[in-house]
Design a protein around this motif. Sequence first.
Motif: not given
Lengths: 102, 202
Positions: A2, A7, A50-51, A61, B11, B42, B45, B48-49, B51-54, B56-57, B60-61, B135, B137
């Motif tokens: 995307i 975003y 970041w991504r 992060q 998405f 929340f 969100m 979305f994290y 989706f973006l490969g984060a 861990f976040l 945490i979220q 992917e 992290t």
Amino acid sequence: MIPISGYLIVSAALFATGAAALISRRNAVAALMGVELMLNAANLNFIAAWRYFWPRQLDAQVAVLLVITIAAAGAAVGLAIILNLYRRFGTVDLEKIRLMRG
Amino acid sequence: MNAQTIHYALFALLAVVTLVGAFRVATARSIMHAAFWLFPVFAGMAGFYLFLGAQFLAAIQVLIYIGAILVLIVFAVTLTRNSMDPEGAQHNRFALPVALAAAALVLALAGAVTKNPWGQPAPGLDGIGLLPGVEVTDVAALGVVLLRQYLIPFEVASVLLLAAMIGAIVMARKERSAPEQIECVEDAGMPIEIKEDEVVKV
């Protein structure tokens, strides 16, 4: 994948909604919810950037982790203040709490 | 349906869930409903994290926002119950201009964002594919960055949390202010010496 603008547009809409809630809601708790929405929008921007641009550096992060920490601290203190307001004035209506207005 | 289509559909679903939730938070008449509408925001969100490969976040979220902040807000809503007329206006007199300004802001930002040449996204991370085109992290790398490069902000954030915790406890505590105590003593018809005794004790 995307495009990043997807975003960023979602984030912009989230931020604008949060700002509108913060400014226009009369209930103090709802105004605080607006703040949380705005912080979430900022976090989404951080992670999208970041991504797409710096996926090998994890600074964004870390920034998001710190923002979440500060959001939690802000929510705790803000809600304690609102509880105090409620005890003092018997209401959480921001239109009726006029202590610091002329 | 190929992977790309699934990705776009997911998405779009996340975006709709998040933004409808946010809209209802800003407009819901009942403050309790507004608090519960924070949940899709929340959770979206966190999606979305992911989706973006984060990832861990994302965890945490869910832990902090849904597990802590949302519960805290619901508590605050219940503790300040019956303080506003549910039939009365929930927005102040700026509601319409603010809504228009917010819409204009979204349009302006969307225009700027779509016009800007962002270029190609950076090459992806080496990792396991979570979803097509996504992917993950390395969490260990995040820990190393947090405890080496960002050690001082990390510690400052801990101190901030401690200060916020103590401050919230002190402020939310039921206070017994000094004038009220004196009034109570006078109401009970107690002699003044008792007050002086207390002062001496203090």
